[in-house]
Design a protein around this motif. Structure first.
Motif, PDB file in Angstrom:
ATOM      1  N   PHE A   1       5.906  10.895   8.459  1.00 34.64           N
ATOM      2  CA  PHE A   1       6.403  10.036   7.378  1.00 34.64           C
ATOM      3  C   PHE A   1       7.932   9.958   7.383  1.00 34.64           C
TER       4      PHE A   1
ATOM      5  N   TYR B   1      -0.316  -4.133  16.986  1.00 33.41           N
ATOM      6  CA  TYR B   1      -1.633  -3.811  16.424  1.00 33.41           C
ATOM      7  C   TYR B   1      -2.719  -4.702  17.003  1.00 33.41           C
TER       8      TYR B   1
ATOM      9  N   GLU C   1       5.130   7.651   0.555  1.00 33.69           N
ATOM     10  CA  GLU C   1       4.171   7.774   1.662  1.00 33.69           C
ATOM     11  C   GLU C   1       3.351   9.052   1.511  1.00 33.69           C
TER      12      GLU C   1
ATOM     13  N   LYS D   1       7.474   4.781  15.866  1.00 30.90           N
ATOM     14  CA  LYS D   1       6.470   5.235  16.847  1.00 30.90           C
ATOM     15  C   LYS D   1       7.006   5.130  18.283  1.00 30.90           C
TER      16      LYS D   1
ATOM     17  N   PHE E   1      -4.067  -0.869  12.196  1.00 31.62           N
ATOM     18  CA  PHE E   1      -3.301   0.318  12.601  1.00 31.62           C
ATOM     19  C   PHE E   1      -3.742   1.607  11.927  1.00 31.62           C
TER      20      PHE E   1
ATOM     21  N   CYS F   1       8.925   7.309   9.735  1.00 28.38           N
ATOM     22  CA  CYS F   1       8.647   5.988   9.144  1.00 28.38           C
ATOM     23  C   CYS F   1       9.695   5.633   8.078  1.00 28.38           C
TER      24      CYS F   1
ATOM     25  N   ASN G   1      -3.878   8.514   6.249  1.00 26.40           N
ATOM     26  CA  ASN G   1      -3.243   9.218   7.374  1.00 26.40           C
ATOM     27  C   ASN G   1      -3.680  10.676   7.406  1.00 26.40           C
TER      28      ASN G   1
ATOM     29  N   ASN H   1      -1.584   4.537  13.883  1.00 26.71           N
ATOM     30  CA  ASN H   1      -1.156   5.717  13.119  1.00 26.71           C
ATOM     31  C   ASN H   1      -1.678   7.019  13.713  1.00 26.71           C
TER      32      ASN H   1
ATOM     33  N   TYR I   1       0.834  -1.214   0.000  1.00 24.25           N
ATOM     34  CA  TYR I   1       0.000   0.000   0.000  1.00 24.25           C
ATOM     35  C   TYR I   1       0.865   1.259   0.000  1.00 24.25           C
ATOM     36  N   ILE I   2       2.159   1.100   0.335  1.00 27.00           N
ATOM     37  CA  ILE I   2       3.132   2.163   0.082  1.00 27.00           C
ATOM     38  C   ILE I   2       4.009   1.598  -1.045  1.00 27.00           C
TER      39      ILE I   2
ATOM     40  N   GLN J   1       9.529   2.141   9.386  1.00 30.72           N
ATOM     41  CA  GLN J   1       8.073   2.316   9.477  1.00 30.72           C
ATOM     42  C   GLN J   1       7.606   2.521  10.929  1.00 30.72           C
ATOM     43  N   SER J   2       6.692   1.689  11.405  1.00 28.30           N
ATOM     44  CA  SER J   2       6.090   1.980  12.709  1.00 28.30           C
ATOM     45  C   SER J   2       7.017   1.779  13.900  1.00 28.30           C
TER      46      SER J   2
HETATM   47  N1  GLN Z   1       4.083   4.625   7.312  1.00 20.10           N
HETATM   48  C1  GLN Z   1       3.094   3.639   7.582  1.00 20.10           C
HETATM   49  C2  GLN Z   1       1.718   4.256   7.584  1.00 20.10           C
HETATM   50  O1  GLN Z   1       1.582   5.336   8.079  1.00 20.10           O
HETATM   51  C3  GLN Z   1       3.412   2.988   8.906  1.00 20.10           C
HETATM   52  C4  GLN Z   1       2.460   1.896   9.222  1.00 20.10           C
HETATM   53  C5  GLN Z   1       3.070   0.733   9.946  1.00 20.10           C
HETATM   54  O2  GLN Z   1       4.251   0.412   9.932  1.00 20.10           O
HETATM   55  N2  GLN Z   1       2.184   0.000  10.538  1.00 20.10           N
HETATM   56  O3  GLN Z   1       0.768   3.720   7.073  1.00 20.10           O
END
Ligand code: GLN
Length: 312
Positions: A194, A245, A162, A71, A99, A197, A169, A118, A31-32, A67-68
């Motif tokens: 982003f 998640y 992203e 966080k 997420f 991430c 987002n 997110n 999806y990215i 990525q996450s």
């Molecule tokens: N950059 C991703 C997003 O915002 C991070 C999501 C993830 O790693 N779960 O969708």
């Protein structure tokens, strides 16, 4: 100190070999689009003890999109500067939802369930955008400092990808803005979120960087503790309840360690007081967690409990 104990080094290598059997399962995130090209056959493991002994196996030196996992870093920085006031704007409970879900955000009036979905991380990022003049540079500098690797950088291609595919987002951010839970401009907050991430780091970098969660807030970089011991304990608690998640419960049952995953295929797990671990393998299950990575952690946790009980 790399490979200080040869038996531990051999053990980590044997786990990497066994976990390779799971490489066929799952799918690389697409999806990215910039993540879709990640090689599904990679598997890396790095373990860092609180004393700084390092054990690695497989593709542990190859940088990937964190990525996450970012966080956890965002939360550590925001708690450091704002303390418990943060919890007025983001909750502490598992969401039980994917997420990037928006459902609870509307019914809960713009307050995200926790800092590891997110929406929650976007609120946390809003704090950092308020606190730092150059938040993106600050994130990169901190990642370099904590990992001890000056080559850590933000992947511009992933960042652009992203940004281009930010609809969901952005929807979360605008909804929170509408509820008065975002102080800065949506674009500025998303750009910083982003950028975090899109940091590229290896298992080795990440095991070293997140060692402060295994060491009461003390970093491998030395100097002042990054966060106080009680804060490290609380972040570990949140990772335990919400780091994987909507699969956090399954993972807690199977592995039993605080952990945080990212859709780049990385997972950081902590043995509080002892070890930080990072595993990486890009193919994910339907919750967005690395398939081979989770299996490697299952094997590691099993091995550690044998070690503690003194059974072979
Ligand atoms: N950059 C991703 C997003 O915002 C991070 C999501 C993830 O790693 N779960 O969708």
């Amino acid at each position: 100190r790399p490979g200080a104990s040869s038996s531990l080094q051999a053990w980590v290598e044997s786990i990497e070999r066994r976990a390779r059997s799971r490489l066929g399962g799952g799918r690389v995130a697409d999806y990215i689009p910039a993540l879709a090209t990640q090689p599904a056959d990679r598997l890396g493991i790095a373990l860092c003890t609180r004393d700084g002994d390092l054990y690695t196996a497989g593709d542990a030196e190859e940088p990937f999109s964190i990525q996450s996992l970012s966080k956890v870093l965002l939360l550590s920085l925001a708690l450091r500067s704002h303390g418990d006031a943060l919890w007025q704007r983001v909750g502490l409970n598992p969401s039980g939802m994917p997420f990037n879900s928006l459902m609870q955000l509307e019914s809960e009036r713009g307050k995200p369930r926790n800092p590891f979905i997110n929406a929650g991380a976007i609120v946390v990022t809003d704090h950092l955008v308020s606190a730092y003049a150059t938040p993106v540079k600050h994130l990169q500098d901190i990642a370099r400092h904590l990992s001890g690797n000056p080559a850590v950088r933000i992947d511009r291609e992933v960042l652009a990808s992203e940004w281009q595919h930010r609809a969901r987002n952005a929807a979360a951010a605008y909804l929170m803005k509408a509820f008065g839970n975002l102080n800065n401009e949506v674009d500025a907050v998303l750009e910083t979120y982003f950028a975090g991430c899109a940091l590229r780091m290896s298992c080795r970098d990440l095991a070293i960087a997140f060692n402060y969660l295994a060491a009461d807030g003390v970093t491998q970089a030395g100097g002042q503790p990054f966060i106080p011991p009680a804060m490290a304990q609380r972040i570990n608690a949140l990772m335990f309840t919400s780091g994987m998640y909507d699969a956090a419960g399954d993972f807690a049952y199977r592995v039993g360690l605080p952990a945080k995953s990212g859709v780049g295929g990385g997972i950081v797990a902590i043995v509080p007081g002892e070890l930080s671990i990072c595993v990486w393998s890009p193919a994910l299950d339907t919750s967005g967690n690395s398939v081979a990575g989770q299996y490697a952690l299952e094997l590691i946790a099993e091995g550690l409990s044998h070690l503690r009980r003194g059974t072979p």
